[in-house]
Write an enzyme that holds these catalytic residues in place. Sequence first.
Site, PDB file in Angstrom:
ATOM      1  N   MET A  15      21.276 -47.278 -11.078  1.00 59.19           N
ATOM      2  CA  MET A  15      21.211 -45.835 -10.822  1.00 59.19           C
ATOM      3  C   MET A  15      22.646 -45.345 -10.781  1.00 59.19           C
ATOM      4  O   MET A  15      23.186 -44.978  -9.723  1.00 59.19           O
ATOM      5  CB  MET A  15      20.462 -45.581  -9.506  1.00 59.19           C
ATOM      6  N   MET A  40       9.571 -44.242 -12.178  1.00 58.14           N
ATOM      7  CA  MET A  40       9.864 -44.012 -10.764  1.00 58.14           C
ATOM      8  C   MET A  40       8.677 -43.325 -10.092  1.00 58.14           C
ATOM      9  O   MET A  40       8.211 -42.284 -10.561  1.00 58.14           O
ATOM     10  CB  MET A  40      11.116 -43.134 -10.597  1.00 58.14           C
ATOM     11  N   ASP A  44      18.809 -52.880  -6.733  1.00 60.47           N
ATOM     12  CA  ASP A  44      19.087 -51.459  -6.937  1.00 60.47           C
ATOM     13  C   ASP A  44      20.567 -51.157  -6.773  1.00 60.47           C
ATOM     14  O   ASP A  44      21.092 -51.183  -5.658  1.00 60.47           O
ATOM     15  CB  ASP A  44      18.295 -50.638  -5.906  1.00 60.47           C
ATOM     16  N   HIS A  97      14.275 -57.381  -7.441  1.00 61.77           N
ATOM     17  CA  HIS A  97      14.615 -56.041  -7.931  1.00 61.77           C
ATOM     18  C   HIS A  97      15.880 -55.600  -7.196  1.00 61.77           C
ATOM     19  O   HIS A  97      15.889 -55.465  -5.963  1.00 61.77           O
ATOM     20  CB  HIS A  97      13.453 -55.069  -7.684  1.00 61.77           C
ATOM     21  N   ASP A 139       8.218 -48.233  -9.664  1.00 62.88           N
ATOM     22  CA  ASP A 139       9.242 -48.404  -8.634  1.00 62.88           C
ATOM     23  C   ASP A 139       9.252 -47.211  -7.685  1.00 62.88           C
ATOM     24  O   ASP A 139       9.559 -46.100  -8.097  1.00 62.88           O
ATOM     25  CB  ASP A 139      10.609 -48.550  -9.318  1.00 62.88           C
ATOM     26  N   MET A 192      23.462 -48.413  -6.917  1.00 58.59           N
ATOM     27  CA  MET A 192      23.625 -46.943  -6.831  1.00 58.59           C
ATOM     28  C   MET A 192      25.095 -46.587  -6.689  1.00 58.59           C
ATOM     29  O   MET A 192      25.825 -47.259  -5.959  1.00 58.59           O
ATOM     30  CB  MET A 192      22.889 -46.419  -5.602  1.00 58.59           C
ATOM     31  N   GLY A 224      17.073 -43.185  -5.178  1.00 55.71           N
ATOM     32  CA  GLY A 224      18.182 -43.026  -4.239  1.00 55.71           C
ATOM     33  C   GLY A 224      17.894 -43.663  -2.895  1.00 55.71           C
ATOM     34  O   GLY A 224      18.803 -44.157  -2.242  1.00 55.71           O
ATOM     35  N   PHE A 225      16.631 -43.673  -2.515  1.00 60.04           N
ATOM     36  CA  PHE A 225      16.295 -44.171  -1.184  1.00 60.04           C
ATOM     37  C   PHE A 225      14.973 -44.920  -1.205  1.00 60.04           C
ATOM     38  O   PHE A 225      14.076 -44.564  -1.971  1.00 60.04           O
ATOM     39  CB  PHE A 225      16.183 -43.005  -0.193  1.00 60.04           C
ATOM     40  N   GLY A 226      14.879 -45.931  -0.349  1.00 60.18           N
ATOM     41  CA  GLY A 226      13.604 -46.604  -0.149  1.00 60.18           C
ATOM     42  C   GLY A 226      12.759 -45.822   0.854  1.00 60.18           C
ATOM     43  O   GLY A 226      13.224 -44.846   1.460  1.00 60.18           O
ATOM     44  N   GLY A 227      11.521 -46.235   0.987  1.00 62.76           N
ATOM     45  CA  GLY A 227      10.673 -45.699   2.046  1.00 62.76           C
ATOM     46  C   GLY A 227      10.132 -44.297   1.818  1.00 62.76           C
ATOM     47  O   GLY A 227       9.685 -43.653   2.771  1.00 62.76           O
TER      48      GLY A 227
HETATM   49  C1  DX5 Z   1      14.669 -46.242  -5.144  1.00 63.14           C
HETATM   50  C2  DX5 Z   1      14.795 -47.651  -5.637  1.00 63.14           C
HETATM   51  C3  DX5 Z   1      13.635 -48.486  -5.295  1.00 63.14           C
HETATM   52  C4  DX5 Z   1      13.400 -48.633  -3.815  1.00 63.14           C
HETATM   53  C5  DX5 Z   1      11.934 -48.768  -3.611  1.00 63.14           C
HETATM   54  O1  DX5 Z   1      15.723 -45.504  -5.620  1.00 63.14           O
HETATM   55  O2  DX5 Z   1      14.945 -47.680  -7.040  1.00 63.14           O
HETATM   56  O3  DX5 Z   1      13.683 -49.751  -5.933  1.00 63.14           O
HETATM   57  O4  DX5 Z   1      14.069 -49.728  -3.239  1.00 63.14           O
HETATM   58  O5  DX5 Z   1      11.698 -48.765  -2.261  1.00 63.14           O
HETATM   59  P1  DX5 Z   1      10.269 -48.463  -1.660  1.00 63.14           P
HETATM   60  O6  DX5 Z   1       9.351 -49.535  -2.163  1.00 63.14           O
HETATM   61  O7  DX5 Z   1      10.520 -48.534  -0.184  1.00 63.14           O
HETATM   62  O8  DX5 Z   1       9.863 -47.093  -2.127  1.00 63.14           O
HETATM   63 ZN    ZN Z   2      14.665 -49.627  -8.097  1.00 68.08          ZN
END
Ligand code: DX5
Ligand code: ZN
Length: 216
Positions: free
Chosen positions: A68, A137, A35, A33, A175, A37, A142-145
Amino acid sequence: MPHYIAPSLLASDFSKIGETCKMLDRSSADYYHLDVMDGVFVPNISFGLPVISAMRPFSEKVFDVHLMIVQPERYIEDFKKAGADILTVHYEASTHLHRTIGAIREAGMEAGVALNPHTPVRLLEDVIADVDLVCLMGVNPGFGGQKFIEHTYAKTRQLREMIDRVGGHAKIEIDGGVNLDNAPLLLQAGADVLVAGSFVFSSENPEATISALKSV
Ligand code: DX5
Ligand code: ZN
């Protein structure tokens, strides 16, 4: 139906991208996957075409590219050339979504549409039959975690019902905020693909975490 696991490389160590590719290719992950941005559609900037092209020769897995970015239709051919197999655009970023879905498929990729947490599933009613993947979503992109938004379960069930009703073939991808606690519930609600970033890459053994998600 068996489900698919799509680790999000956003959470990986980019200085070790080659090693990450080796690990993912021998793991039970189904997709990468990826991402992308632009700092406009979302407040963050990640990576783009050159990074995806550079990784392509090192992997035989499906490249699931999540755009994104604003005006994603401008880059369809470029992402095909870079090696994308699935190209997902955001509903909120695509004024002429029907045309964009057609153009992605004509370019030889599967077409995905992503919905932000505030966007109702029902807005896909008129295109769902032509879509290969819907990315729901579980967080604001925009961000992981980030923390998983619980309303995503209801959206997953609504979407499953819509796809079954029209006889569509779209896979449902979740996601954001996915982990081993919510994965079984998401699959029960009708999800097909689980994206996981920080849960995989912050774990002690990412390969084992991918297996655990695959065995849910
Ligand atoms: C968020 C991304 C995700 C992100 C998920 O904008 O589209 O793909 O990397 O990360 P986690 O699993 O840490 O929420
Ligand atoms: Zn994603």
